[in-house]
Design an enzyme around this catalytic site. Structure first.
Site, PDB file in Angstrom:
ATOM      1  N   ASN A  25       0.868  -1.180   0.000  1.00  0.00           N
ATOM      2  CA  ASN A  25       0.000   0.000   0.000  1.00  0.00           C
ATOM      3  C   ASN A  25       0.903   1.228   0.000  1.00  0.00           C
ATOM      4  OD1 ASN A  25      -1.825   2.027   0.483  1.00  0.00           O
ATOM      5  ND2 ASN A  25      -2.338   1.381   2.571  1.00  0.00           N
ATOM      6  N   LYS A  60       0.103   4.260  -0.324  1.00  0.00           N
ATOM      7  CA  LYS A  60      -0.568   5.424   0.283  1.00  0.00           C
ATOM      8  C   LYS A  60      -0.347   6.675  -0.576  1.00  0.00           C
ATOM      9  CE  LYS A  60       0.072   3.278   4.755  1.00  0.00           C
ATOM     10  NZ  LYS A  60      -0.086   3.422   6.191  1.00  0.00           N
ATOM     11  N   GLY A 107       2.158   1.899  10.821  1.00  0.00           N
ATOM     12  CA  GLY A 107       3.106   3.005  10.700  1.00  0.00           C
ATOM     13  C   GLY A 107       3.783   3.389  11.998  1.00  0.00           C
TER      14      GLY A 107
HETATM   15  C1  PEP Z   1      -0.956  -0.134   6.050  1.00  0.00           C
HETATM   16  O1  PEP Z   1      -1.044   1.083   5.900  1.00  0.00           O
HETATM   17  O2  PEP Z   1      -1.806  -0.893   5.564  1.00  0.00           O
HETATM   18  C2  PEP Z   1       0.176  -0.624   6.835  1.00  0.00           C
HETATM   19  C3  PEP Z   1       0.143  -1.859   7.241  1.00  0.00           C
HETATM   20  O3  PEP Z   1       1.168   0.288   7.092  1.00  0.00           O
HETATM   21  P1  PEP Z   1       2.596  -0.041   7.794  1.00  0.00           P
HETATM   22  O4  PEP Z   1       3.134  -1.301   7.162  1.00  0.00           O
HETATM   23  O5  PEP Z   1       3.435   1.159   7.469  1.00  0.00           O
HETATM   24  O6  PEP Z   1       2.338  -0.213   9.225  1.00  0.00           O
END
Ligand code: PEP
Length: 252
Positions: free
Chosen positions: A12, A14, A173
Site C-alpha cells: 500500500n 498510500k 506506521g
Molecule cells: C498499512 O497502511 O496498511 C500498513 C500496514 O502500514 P505499515 O506497514 O506502514 O504499518
C-alpha cells in the site's frame, strides 16, 4: 500460512511517490517477481494506477487502488469509481483502511457499499479490519473486529475471492507489531467467523496481516497459522524491503 492458499503480499503505497518514483518501484518489483513464490500486488495512488498497470502488463504483479466510491460514476468531485479503477488496469482495491475510516469517517456501512461497488466492477476487494489501542486494552479487540466483519462484507464476497486484512490500528506506521500470539488468535477467530457465515468456501479466503511488517519480522508473522500474506505500508515504498518481505514467505 494456510495449506492450499497461495501467499499474497500487497504493498500500500498510500499518498507517496512521484510518477517517476512509482515507475521505478514498479520496475524493481517486476524484475524480482519471477523469483518470488508469493503473489504480489502494488497499490499506488490513483494518479499512478494506469502508468504502473501498463508497466506491469504481462507480469505476475497485480495492481490495486486504495479506495473507490460506492457509486460507479456521477457528481462526486475528487472521488474515483470502481469501474474507473478497473479501466485503468487495477484488479484489486483496498477498502476500509483505518486511515480512511478515521480521516474520512468511513463507517462499516460505507465500506459495505464500496465493497458491493468493487465486486460489481470486477475488482477484488481487500477489506481492512482492526481495533484501536484503547479497544485492545479494554479487551474488546476480537469483538470489534467481529463486528467490522459482519457489517462490512456483502454476500458474494467469499465466492468472488475477496480478501481480508487484519490491521491493528495502533500497529500501522508505528513500528509496533502485534505479538505472534495475538495475530494467530485474531486470524483464527476471523477464519472461524467466515466459515460460519459463508461455509467451507471461506477456508481458502486469504487473510492478510498488516501493521509494521518489515523484513525483520516478516518470516515469523507469515509462518503463523491462518496468516496467508501481508498488507505492507511503509516498507513497500523501499523495493528491497518489500521484496525481502515477499521472499520471507516459505514455499509449500
Ligand atoms: C498499512 O497502511 O496498511 C500498513 C500496514 O502500514 P505499515 O506497514 O506502514 O504499518
Amino acid at each position: 500460512m494456510t495449506p492450499g492458499i497461495r501467499p499474497f503480499i500487497a504493498g500500500n503505497w498510500k499518498m507517496n511517490g512521484t510518477w517517476r518514483g512509482s515507475i521505478a518501484l514498479a520496475d524493481a518489483v517486476r524484475e524480482a517477481a519471477p523469483s518470488i513464490y508469493a503473489d504480489l500486488l502494488v497499490c499506488p495512488p490513483f494518479l499512478h494506477v494506469h502508468s504502473v498497470a501498463q508497466r506491469l502488463l504481462g507480469c505476475r504483479v497485480a495492481v490495486g487502488g486504495q479506495d473507490c466510491h460506492a457509486q460507479p460514476a456521477g457528481a462526486h468531485t475528487g472521488d474515483i469509481g470502481a469501474p474507473m479503477l478497473r479501466d485503468a488496469g487495477a484488479t484489486h482495491v483496498i477498502l476500509g483502511h483505518s486511515e480512511r475510516r478515521a480521516n474520512h469517517a468511513e463507517s462499516s456501512d460505507i465500506v459495505l457499499a464500496k465493497c458491493r461497488a468493487a465486486l460489481a466492477a470486477g475488482l477484488l476487494p481487500i477489506i481492512c479490519v482492526g481495533e484501536t489501542r484503547a479497544e485492545r486494552d479494554a479487551g474488546a479487540a476480537q469483538a470489534v473486529v467481529a463486528e467490522q466483519l459482519t457489517e462490512s462484507l456483502p454476500l458474494g464476497f467469499v465466492t468472488a475471492g475477496g480478501i481480508i486484512a487484519y490491521e491493528p490500528v495502533w500497529a500501522i506506521g508505528t513500528g509496533l507489531s502485534a505479538t505472534e500470539d495475538d495475530v494467530a488468535a485474531m486470524h483464527a477467530m476471523i477464519r472461524h467467523r467466515l466459515v460460519d457465515a459463508y461455509g467451507p468456501a471461506a477456508r481458502t479466503t486469504r487473510l492478510l496481516y498488516g501493521g509494521s511488517v518489515k523484513p525483520a519480522n516478516a518470516a515469523a508473522l507469515l509462518a503463523l497459522p491462518e496468516v496467508d500474506g501481508a498488507l505492507v505500508g511503509g516498507a513497500s515504498l523501499v523495493a528491497a524491503d518489500f521484496l525481502a518481505i515477499a521472499r520471507a514467505v516459505a514455499a509449500e
